[in-house]
Design an enzyme around this catalytic site. Structure first.
Site, PDB file in Angstrom:
ATOM      1  N   LEU A  11      35.352  44.971  43.195  1.00  0.00           N
ATOM      2  CA  LEU A  11      33.876  45.009  43.306  1.00  0.00           C
ATOM      3  C   LEU A  11      33.525  43.883  43.389  1.00  0.00           C
ATOM      4  CD1 LEU A  11      33.784  48.262  41.509  1.00  0.00           C
ATOM      5  CD2 LEU A  11      34.534  47.735  43.316  1.00  0.00           C
TER       6      LEU A  11
ATOM      7  N   GLY B  99      27.535  43.634  44.231  1.00  0.00           N
ATOM      8  CA  GLY B  99      26.292  43.335  43.172  1.00  0.00           C
ATOM      9  C   GLY B  99      25.223  42.726  43.652  1.00  0.00           C
TER      10      GLY B  99
ATOM     11  N   THR C 191      29.402  51.927  40.618  1.00  0.00           N
ATOM     12  CA  THR C 191      30.561  51.457  41.022  1.00  0.00           C
ATOM     13  C   THR C 191      31.551  52.971  41.075  1.00  0.00           C
ATOM     14  OG1 THR C 191      30.565  52.316  38.877  1.00  0.00           O
ATOM     15  CG2 THR C 191      31.171  49.846  38.764  1.00  0.00           C
TER      16      THR C 191
ATOM     17  N   GLY D 289      30.868  50.883  27.310  1.00  0.00           N
ATOM     18  CA  GLY D 289      31.457  52.688  27.096  1.00  0.00           C
ATOM     19  C   GLY D 289      33.046  52.551  26.369  1.00  0.00           C
TER      20      GLY D 289
ATOM     21  N   ASN E 270      35.624  50.051  27.099  1.00  0.00           N
ATOM     22  CA  ASN E 270      35.836  49.815  28.304  1.00  0.00           C
ATOM     23  C   ASN E 270      35.708  48.513  29.305  1.00  0.00           C
ATOM     24  OD1 ASN E 270      36.884  50.467  31.321  1.00  0.00           O
ATOM     25  ND2 ASN E 270      34.559  51.604  31.802  1.00  0.00           N
TER      26      ASN E 270
ATOM     27  N   HIS F 190      20.253   8.861  37.114  1.00  0.00           N
ATOM     28  CA  HIS F 190      19.621   7.917  35.957  1.00  0.00           C
ATOM     29  C   HIS F 190      19.316   8.083  34.294  1.00  0.00           C
ATOM     30  CE1 HIS F 190      18.510   6.139  40.247  1.00  0.00           C
ATOM     31  NE2 HIS F 190      17.610   7.247  39.829  1.00  0.00           N
TER      32      HIS F 190
ATOM     33  N   ALA G 106      11.797  25.429  41.964  1.00  0.00           N
ATOM     34  CA  ALA G 106      10.298  25.168  41.353  1.00  0.00           C
ATOM     35  C   ALA G 106      10.696  23.793  41.150  1.00  0.00           C
ATOM     36  CB  ALA G 106      10.563  25.976  39.494  1.00  0.00           C
TER      37      ALA G 106
HETATM   38  P1  TTP Z   1      27.435  45.292  37.390  1.00  0.00           P
HETATM   39  O1  TTP Z   1      27.179  44.225  36.939  1.00  0.00           O
HETATM   40  O2  TTP Z   1      26.577  46.651  36.548  1.00  0.00           O
HETATM   41  O3  TTP Z   1      25.724  44.818  38.198  1.00  0.00           O
HETATM   42  P2  TTP Z   1      25.847  43.457  39.076  1.00  0.00           P
HETATM   43  O4  TTP Z   1      26.851  42.427  39.389  1.00  0.00           O
HETATM   44  O5  TTP Z   1      24.823  43.913  40.243  1.00  0.00           O
HETATM   45  O6  TTP Z   1      24.407  42.663  38.174  1.00  0.00           O
HETATM   46  P3  TTP Z   1      22.694  42.839  37.653  1.00  0.00           P
HETATM   47  O7  TTP Z   1      23.365  44.372  36.908  1.00  0.00           O
HETATM   48  O8  TTP Z   1      22.569  41.582  36.807  1.00  0.00           O
HETATM   49  O9  TTP Z   1      22.160  43.150  38.605  1.00  0.00           O
HETATM   50  O10 TTP Z   1      28.527  45.723  38.202  1.00  0.00           O
HETATM   51  C1  TTP Z   1      29.585  46.179  37.771  1.00  0.00           C
HETATM   52  C2  TTP Z   1      30.221  45.383  39.419  1.00  0.00           C
HETATM   53  O11 TTP Z   1      30.081  45.838  40.357  1.00  0.00           O
HETATM   54  C3  TTP Z   1      30.031  43.818  39.600  1.00  0.00           C
HETATM   55  O12 TTP Z   1      31.306  43.232  39.904  1.00  0.00           O
HETATM   56  C4  TTP Z   1      29.334  44.662  40.980  1.00  0.00           C
HETATM   57  C5  TTP Z   1      29.810  45.712  41.011  1.00  0.00           C
HETATM   58  N1  TTP Z   1      28.543  46.756  42.020  1.00  0.00           N
HETATM   59  C6  TTP Z   1      29.210  46.866  42.678  1.00  0.00           C
HETATM   60  O13 TTP Z   1      29.947  47.129  43.776  1.00  0.00           O
HETATM   61  N2  TTP Z   1      28.408  48.323  43.632  1.00  0.00           N
HETATM   62  C7  TTP Z   1      27.491  48.673  43.020  1.00  0.00           C
HETATM   63  O14 TTP Z   1      26.820  49.955  43.521  1.00  0.00           O
HETATM   64  C8  TTP Z   1      26.911  48.364  41.349  1.00  0.00           C
HETATM   65  C9  TTP Z   1      26.109  48.983  40.653  1.00  0.00           C
HETATM   66  C10 TTP Z   1      28.153  47.549  40.830  1.00  0.00           C
END
Ligand code: TTP
Length: 396
Positions: A6, A9, A84, A135, A163, A311, A384
């Site tokens: 995954l 995100g 997820t 979890g 988890n 520097h 910035a």
């Molecule tokens: P998160 O860490 O919950 O989401 P994120 O990576 O976007 O970070 P933030 O909360 O800072 O915005 O996600 C856990 C993992 O799952 C991460 O590898 C990203 C992935 N993910 C997806 O691919 N699609 C999704 O819809 C979600 C929620 C997560």
């Protein structure tokens, strides 16, 4: 077994570093964060890796291509970050047979991922002292310790097994990916796991080590972990009177000039220029084409590609994005006088980093004026700037 990784995100908690680069592509030692996950899957025997991409998807595609380390890579686009389970569902058409799911922003110990693949259906867990923010797996002794459920942030955790976001699913699970929205409005993979638990014995696989990289200091911790695995290698151009101590890698095309001292673990990537008379202390990553010049000390930091600290500066426990320029005499404070843990702003809230030492996080393109002083836990957003001789105490 195929592995779904995954990586769709937005990485909002990682801002500003994730503003122009997706979090899974941020540097961890010699490769992007998600490459460590993909490597773990390949080492465990994945026959194909399906990357779920969305935010800044092309950067991920460009890096992994159609084949990576001899293993076919395919891509599934998740249009909206709806959770997820929704992310895995986006990869549904690529799946047949049992499949693993790993987070592209987590570091896992390899032995556990090997066991996960062997033990399918299985879930990875990590023992933590206080599981109430995770979890938490419940297990039933009567079912040989099989997993009986996962409860989100329970007030009374049934076990101390958190988890760890790595799963091996049976082929049937492909049909169970469409789960309803949870209370927090996402389609969550734990609801898919719940269905698998109903139908199968699910083995808990305990990780010895695990890191969920969500916030900037966790990127630093990821680098501390992976840089420590380096073996000394000097392929670049190193002056005879430079001193390299411990596990230091100087890649081909990097230059280490006279009077430099580098204490490993440290990785100097191709095209980087160190010195003369610079002091680099571990665990530090100096990105490609970065510059660390005369009388600059860098300690336990990530200096990204194309960044210059040229520097008379000190940079400690910090993460600098790409193409940052620190003016001469820019100094970072990384410790509070009261020794309290350093706090940092994540999505508008001040949170503890649980670190006594933490410096600054600078987004891509930040420029500081000469003699800028930067206070601990400071965030400088993309682009910035600071004025000469400024003491910066508030994020900008
Ligand atoms: P998160 O860490 O919950 O989401 P994120 O990576 O976007 O970070 P933030 O909360 O800072 O915005 O996600 C856990 C993992 O799952 C991460 O590898 C990203 C992935 N993910 C997806 O691919 N699609 C999704 O819809 C979600 C929620 C997560």
């Amino acid at each position: 077994m195929k592995a779904v990784v995954l990586a769709a995100g937005q990485g909002t908690r990682m801002r500003p570093l994730s503003e122009s680069i997706p979090k899974p592509m941020l540097p961890v030692a010699d490769r992007p964060l998600a490459a460590h996950t993909v490597d773990a899957a390949i080492e465990a025997g994945a026959t194909e890796v399906v990357l779920v991409i969305g935010y800044e998807a092309e950067t991920v595609r460009d890096y992994f291509g159609a084949e990576y380390r001899g293993v076919p890579i395919s891509y599934a686009v998740q249009e909206e970050q709806a959770g997820t389970a929704d992310a895995v569902n986006a990869a549904r058409d690529h799946l047949e047979g049992p499949f693993a799911v790993l987070n592209g922003d987590n570091l896992y110990d390899q032995a556990a991922i090997d066991r996960l693949f062997d033990a399918c259906p299985a879930v990875c867990a990590i023992e933590v002292a206080d599981p109430s923010n995770y979890g938490v797996l419940s297990t039933e002794p009567g079912r040989d310790g099989s997993v009986t459920g996962i409860v989100e942030k329970p007030a009374e955790p049934p076990t101390n097994l958190a988890n760890a976001g790595a799963y091996a699913f049976p082929a049937d699970a492909r049909e169970w990916l469409e789960v309803p929205e949870s209370e927090r409005g996402e389609h969550e993979i734990t609801d898919v796991v719940a269905r698998v638990i109903d139908e199968y014995d699910v083995t808990p696989v305990t990780l010895e080590r695990w890191l969920d990289v969500g916030r900037p200091w966790e990127l630093l911790e990821a680098n501390e972990w992976k840089l420590a695995d380096l073996e000394r290698r000097v392929d670049g151009d190193v002056s005879e009177d430079a001193t390299l101590e411990g596990p230091v890698v100087v890649e081909e095309g990097a230059t280490v000039e006279s009077g430099v001292v580098i204490e490993g673990p440290a990785l100097i990537r191709e095209g980087a220029e160190i010195g003369p008379n610079a002091y680099v202390r571990g665990a530090t990553l100096i990105g490609a084409d970065a510059e660390v010049g005369h009388a600059v000390e860098v300690k336990n930091s990530v200096i990204s590609e194309g960044t210059s600290v040229s520097h008379l500066s000190y940079v400690g426990d910090s993460v600098l994005g790409r193409h940052v320029n620190f003016g001469a005499g820019t100094n970072v404070a990384n410790l509070r006088h009261d020794d309290d843990d350093i706090r940092f702003t994540v999505k508008g809230e001040r949170v503890s980093t649980d670190r006594r030492k933490f410096g600054v996080v600078a987004g891509d393109g930040v420029k500081t004026g000469i003699n800028t002083s930067l206070t601990p836990g400071l965030k400088l957003t993309t682009g910035a700037t600071t004025m000469p001789s400024e003491t910066v105490e508030r994020d900008r």
